[in-house]
Design a protein around this motif. Sequence first.
Motif, short mmCIF file in Angstrom:
data_model
loop_
_atom_site.label_atom_id
_atom_site.label_comp_id
_atom_site.label_asym_id
_atom_site.label_seq_id
_atom_site.Cartn_x
_atom_site.Cartn_y
_atom_site.Cartn_z
N GLN A 50 0.80 -1.29 0.23
CA GLN A 50 0.07 0.13 -0.02
C GLN A 50 0.92 1.34 0.04
OE1 GLN A 50 -3.74 -2.21 2.36
NE2 GLN A 50 -3.34 0.25 2.75
N GLY A 51 2.25 1.14 -0.26
CA GLY A 51 2.90 2.22 -0.48
C GLY A 51 3.34 2.89 0.91
N LEU A 52 3.20 2.11 2.00
CA LEU A 52 3.59 2.68 3.39
C LEU A 52 4.80 2.13 3.79
CD1 LEU A 52 -0.15 2.55 4.65
CD2 LEU A 52 1.06 4.50 3.89
N PRO A 53 5.72 2.76 4.41
CA PRO A 53 6.87 2.35 5.34
C PRO A 53 6.36 1.97 6.58
CG PRO A 53 7.38 4.59 4.43
CD PRO A 53 5.83 4.09 4.15
N ALA A 54 6.67 0.81 7.06
CA ALA A 54 6.14 0.08 8.47
C ALA A 54 7.31 -0.22 9.21
CB ALA A 54 5.28 -0.89 8.01
N GLY A 55 7.68 0.10 10.40
CA GLY A 55 8.30 -0.28 11.31
C GLY A 55 7.59 -0.86 12.60
N ALA A 84 11.06 -1.69 9.16
CA ALA A 84 12.02 -0.59 9.59
C ALA A 84 11.36 0.92 9.64
CB ALA A 84 13.34 -0.59 8.48
N PRO A 85 11.68 1.63 10.71
CA PRO A 85 12.81 1.37 11.72
C PRO A 85 12.10 0.41 12.88
CG PRO A 85 11.56 3.42 12.27
CD PRO A 85 10.99 3.03 10.68
N VAL A 86 13.09 -0.23 13.34
CA VAL A 86 12.69 -1.14 14.75
C VAL A 86 13.36 -0.68 15.77
CG1 VAL A 86 12.87 -3.56 15.60
CG2 VAL A 86 12.53 -3.30 13.09
N GLU A 87 12.55 -0.46 16.97
CA GLU A 87 13.24 0.02 18.30
C GLU A 87 12.70 -0.46 19.41
OE1 GLU A 87 12.75 4.13 19.10
OE2 GLU A 87 13.79 4.86 17.54
N VAL A 88 13.39 -0.87 20.26
CA VAL A 88 13.30 -1.29 21.65
C VAL A 88 12.85 -0.01 22.88
CG1 VAL A 88 13.87 -2.82 23.81
CG2 VAL A 88 14.38 -3.48 21.30
#
Length: 322
Positions: A50-55, A84-88
């Motif tokens: 759907q053209g969306l960046p997902a993290g 991405a991005p991925v965060e804790v």
Amino acid sequence: MAALAPPVAAVRTAVRQALRGVEGTVLVACSGGADSLALAAATAFVAPRQGLPAGLVTVDHGLQSGSAERAAAVAAWAASAGLAPVEVATVTVSGAGGPEAAARDARYAALTEAAIRLGASAVLLGHTRDDQAETVLLALARGSGPRGMAGMPVRREVGGVALLRPLLDVSREDTRKACAALGLSPWEDPHNTDPAYARARVRSAALPALVEALGAGVVDNLARTARLLAADAAALDELARAALERARRQDSALDVAELRRLPDAVRTRVLHAWARERGAPPAALSHRHVAALDALVTAWRGQGPVHLPGGIAVARRGTLLT
């Protein structure tokens, strides 16, 4: 080509519908449990199409041994899945309302902060239809009224970030089956079966007892009740917003005659909203406070001021609440 497992399709469809109209980066809140893991896997598949960046953000509450390692494992899986991005986000759980409420507050604050910092427009949460049914039962037991029994909203704005719950029409069983079909190994949170927590008791005892007594449709019916009450509450809240503006007078006072002509359900919402505007903390503002304010309007006998949380006193002065 192997057919797509129906539970995987159900979760992906729910995510696809939730992301319609969303623009910009989206984040998935993932604990590593079956619900949020299935949601994250579906988002990793659907969002790019759907053209969306997902993290992804996983929150380490620090309440259990090995929580940091578990959060790191979730983050590593997310990166391997293309998120991405991925965060804790590591949080400190403290505050009023008990451990469940304190952990929830810390988690939402961390998720909202991460979304704002990373420029994400939405955070996807993994609550299922079963979670919604549990929420309705808890609200009923606590006498929360229609607002509480409306359960968790599909969408809520916090600090300009949309909190989305795509899975409220998906069963917990289907998220587990989706994980199994995708070869994912979800983490089982021991808090979910710890009888020290009210929600765990509802999950392990109260809701199964209702299902046994009334049939498997109880879960869906409770979730449907939440949807119906949410629609009613939204309509009443809109009426209350307009009524509050009509009742305003100089120096933030409210006109008693204007309030008295309102239906009970609208008037109490007006008083609740007005008390919050004046600075009463929402978590501490209870039914008895609003009922006391309402008595200044509908059962005036010359009584003294009503004392609200936050050190606020509301008194009736002639035809005004001030």
